[in-house]
Design a protein around this motif. Structure first.
Motif, short mmCIF file in Angstrom:
data_model
loop_
_atom_site.label_atom_id
_atom_site.label_comp_id
_atom_site.label_asym_id
_atom_site.label_seq_id
_atom_site.Cartn_x
_atom_site.Cartn_y
_atom_site.Cartn_z
N ARG A 1 20.41 8.48 33.29
CA ARG A 1 21.38 8.09 32.27
C ARG A 1 22.70 7.67 32.92
NH1 ARG A 1 21.50 8.81 27.12
NH2 ARG A 1 19.69 10.17 27.28
N VAL A 2 23.13 8.45 33.90
CA VAL A 2 24.38 8.11 34.59
C VAL A 2 24.26 6.76 35.29
CG1 VAL A 2 25.89 8.74 36.50
CG2 VAL A 2 25.15 10.48 34.87
N LEU A 3 23.13 6.53 35.94
CA LEU A 3 22.95 5.28 36.67
C LEU A 3 23.06 4.07 35.77
CD1 LEU A 3 20.00 6.16 39.08
CD2 LEU A 3 22.42 5.92 39.65
N ILE A 4 22.67 4.24 34.52
CA ILE A 4 22.72 3.13 33.59
C ILE A 4 24.05 3.07 32.85
CG2 ILE A 4 21.74 2.24 31.44
CD1 ILE A 4 19.03 3.30 32.44
N ARG A 5 24.49 4.21 32.37
CA ARG A 5 25.64 4.21 31.49
C ARG A 5 26.99 4.15 32.18
NH1 ARG A 5 23.87 6.09 26.46
NH2 ARG A 5 22.09 4.75 26.04
N LEU A 6 27.10 4.79 33.34
CA LEU A 6 28.41 4.81 34.00
C LEU A 6 28.83 3.41 34.47
CD1 LEU A 6 30.88 6.29 35.01
CD2 LEU A 6 29.58 7.01 37.02
N PRO A 7 27.99 2.68 35.16
CA PRO A 7 28.41 1.32 35.54
C PRO A 7 28.71 0.47 34.31
CG PRO A 7 26.46 1.96 36.77
CD PRO A 7 26.68 3.03 35.74
N ALA A 8 27.92 0.64 33.27
CA ALA A 8 28.16 -0.14 32.05
C ALA A 8 29.52 0.21 31.45
CB ALA A 8 27.05 0.13 31.03
N ALA A 9 29.86 1.49 31.45
CA ALA A 9 31.14 1.90 30.88
C ALA A 9 32.29 1.37 31.72
CB ALA A 9 31.22 3.43 30.80
N LEU A 10 32.15 1.42 33.03
CA LEU A 10 33.22 0.93 33.89
C LEU A 10 33.35 -0.59 33.78
CD1 LEU A 10 32.59 3.19 37.01
CD2 LEU A 10 34.44 3.37 35.35
N ASP A 11 32.21 -1.26 33.69
CA ASP A 11 32.24 -2.71 33.49
C ASP A 11 32.94 -3.06 32.17
OD1 ASP A 11 31.33 -4.34 35.53
OD2 ASP A 11 29.25 -3.79 35.19
N ASP A 12 32.59 -2.31 31.15
CA ASP A 12 33.20 -2.58 29.84
C ASP A 12 34.72 -2.45 29.91
OD1 ASP A 12 30.82 -3.06 28.73
OD2 ASP A 12 30.72 -1.26 27.50
N GLN A 13 35.17 -1.37 30.54
CA GLN A 13 36.62 -1.16 30.62
C GLN A 13 37.28 -2.34 31.32
OE1 GLN A 13 38.35 -0.19 33.81
NE2 GLN A 13 40.24 -0.56 32.67
N LEU A 14 36.72 -2.78 32.42
CA LEU A 14 37.31 -3.89 33.17
C LEU A 14 37.25 -5.18 32.36
CD1 LEU A 14 36.07 -3.23 36.80
CD2 LEU A 14 38.44 -3.30 36.01
N GLN A 15 36.12 -5.39 31.71
CA GLN A 15 35.97 -6.59 30.92
C GLN A 15 36.97 -6.62 29.77
OE1 GLN A 15 33.35 -8.65 32.13
NE2 GLN A 15 34.63 -10.13 31.06
N ARG A 16 37.09 -5.50 29.11
CA ARG A 16 38.00 -5.40 27.96
C ARG A 16 39.44 -5.59 28.40
NH1 ARG A 16 35.77 -0.86 26.34
NH2 ARG A 16 37.35 0.29 27.47
N ASP A 17 39.85 -4.83 29.43
CA ASP A 17 41.26 -4.79 29.78
C ASP A 17 41.68 -5.90 30.73
OD1 ASP A 17 41.12 -2.55 28.28
OD2 ASP A 17 41.45 -1.12 29.90
N ALA A 18 40.74 -6.47 31.47
CA ALA A 18 41.15 -7.45 32.47
C ALA A 18 40.28 -8.70 32.48
CB ALA A 18 41.14 -6.81 33.86
N GLY A 19 39.20 -8.68 31.73
CA GLY A 19 38.34 -9.86 31.67
C GLY A 19 37.58 -10.14 32.96
N ILE A 20 37.39 -9.12 33.79
CA ILE A 20 36.63 -9.34 35.02
C ILE A 20 35.50 -8.32 35.11
CG2 ILE A 20 38.62 -10.27 36.25
CD1 ILE A 20 38.91 -7.62 37.64
N SER A 21 34.52 -8.64 35.95
CA SER A 21 33.41 -7.73 36.17
C SER A 21 33.77 -6.74 37.27
CB SER A 21 32.16 -8.50 36.58
OG SER A 21 32.35 -9.06 37.86
N HIS A 22 32.97 -5.69 37.38
CA HIS A 22 33.21 -4.71 38.42
C HIS A 22 33.05 -5.36 39.79
CE1 HIS A 22 33.73 -1.01 40.39
NE2 HIS A 22 32.48 -0.68 40.57
N PHE A 23 32.13 -6.28 39.88
CA PHE A 23 31.93 -6.97 41.15
C PHE A 23 33.17 -7.78 41.54
CE2 PHE A 23 30.29 -10.53 43.73
CZ PHE A 23 29.71 -9.80 44.76
N GLU A 24 33.73 -8.50 40.59
CA GLU A 24 34.95 -9.25 40.87
C GLU A 24 36.08 -8.30 41.27
OE1 GLU A 24 34.98 -13.12 38.02
OE2 GLU A 24 34.75 -11.20 37.00
N TYR A 25 36.13 -7.17 40.61
CA TYR A 25 37.15 -6.18 40.95
C TYR A 25 36.99 -5.73 42.40
CZ TYR A 25 39.93 -1.92 40.76
OH TYR A 25 40.85 -0.94 41.00
N GLN A 26 35.78 -5.46 42.79
CA GLN A 26 35.52 -5.04 44.16
C GLN A 26 35.94 -6.11 45.15
OE1 GLN A 26 31.33 -3.89 43.60
NE2 GLN A 26 31.87 -1.96 44.58
#
Lengths: 163, 163
Positions: free
Chosen positions: A22-47
């Motif tokens: 569950r963590v493997l699926i949901r945690l990256p999704a949640a972090l991606d969502d936050q970045l997408q919502r607040d900054a319009g970028i993916s976690h990969f772009e952030y990295q």
DNA sequence: TTGGCTCGGTTGACACTTCAAGCTAGGCTG
DNA sequence: CAGCCTAGCTTGAAGTGTCAACCGAGCCAA
């Protein structure tokens, strides 16, 4: 679970595995969502932004950056292409060896990261560190490194990298 | 890391986070690769097979199955569409309420799972359980549940599900 | 019973990742 | 120095997930 069920894990292992899955699926999704919502970028772009921001001259070879960001060179090439259009990065052949391409973080890219990082760090704290005891936080580091090493024996020493 | 670097995590937290981030990216990729290589299916498809195989009549509503497999209904719809073409599943409207759709595992789908599961379980053991001590395995379960709860307070009680 | 509402599910368009092929710079071998 | 080889990187096509619009079954209220 019926008798013909294929051999699976012991009950306690199963519970652990389900929680981890569950963590493997949901945690990256949640972090991606936050970045997408607040900054319009993916976690990969952030990295990618983080990788470049921490490098000397805010510059890194594409291949090194790909390793740092845990992605393929092809993926990175596409993404940096988009980031170039956004004005956050630019590319230039390495003057010391024309086979390499240098990715360089622009001032606009730096500003983007500065604007984005605090919110993202907050999310990581809220989702990963705050729910755990100090002891568990330390355990998690050790556990992560062990699994990392099992998954990719070659690359896991990179865990010691700074940002 | 230079002085203007945006506020980040303390050093030990950073190490933990880097290790975890690597696991979040590499472990699912490794498990997906194993399934793709040995069985030609994605981890999501595997979860669908597992979900149906453990259900009464090997049958589940699409919406329940989507929750079990940690995916959106749309994604599930596409995937079950492909699995129907492969002969592993079929769909039929719920006779008791035509608004629901029942997904049903066929014998071929069952066989596919039986053929696939042992290798996958082996991979999970090798990458997740074997590198850890017994104590760490237990810790990991607890840690996973805590993070799970932080990420998705509503759905995390599902951790108690059997397969 | 009829019209509207809700909600499970499907569908098609778009975006992104992957994969394989291709390009080019530099090294190496004759 | 000429031709080949390696390796970093790019590019375009194909596959897959996401999003938003849509469809239809049952419920409910007038």
């Amino acid at each position: 679970m019926d008798a013909q069920q294929p051999r699976w894990l012991a009950d306690d292992e199963m519970q652990t595995w389900l929680a981890l899955a569950r963590v493997l699926i949901r945690l990256p999704a949640a972090l991606d969502d936050q970045l997408q919502r607040d900054a319009g970028i993916s976690h990969f772009e952030y990295q990618v932004l983080v990788g470049l921001s921490g490098a000397p001259e805010r510059t890194l070879r594409m291949s090194s950056l790909a390793v740092f960001a845990n992605g393929s060179l092809s993926r990175l090439s596409h993404v940096v292409g988009r980031m170039e259009k956004a004005g956050w990065a630019r590319r230039t052949p390495d003057p010391t060896d024309g086979r390499y391409t240098l990715a360089i973080l622009t001032d606009a890219g730096w500003d983007k990261l500065v604007a984005t990082a605090p919110g993202h760090v907050e999310a990581v704290r809220a989702l990963v560190f705050d729910p755990l005891t100090r002891a568990q936080q330390r355990q998690l580091g050790d556990i992560g490194r062990r699994i990392s090493r099992a998954v990719d024996p070659a690359g896991s020493h990179l865990d010691e990298l700074s940002t």
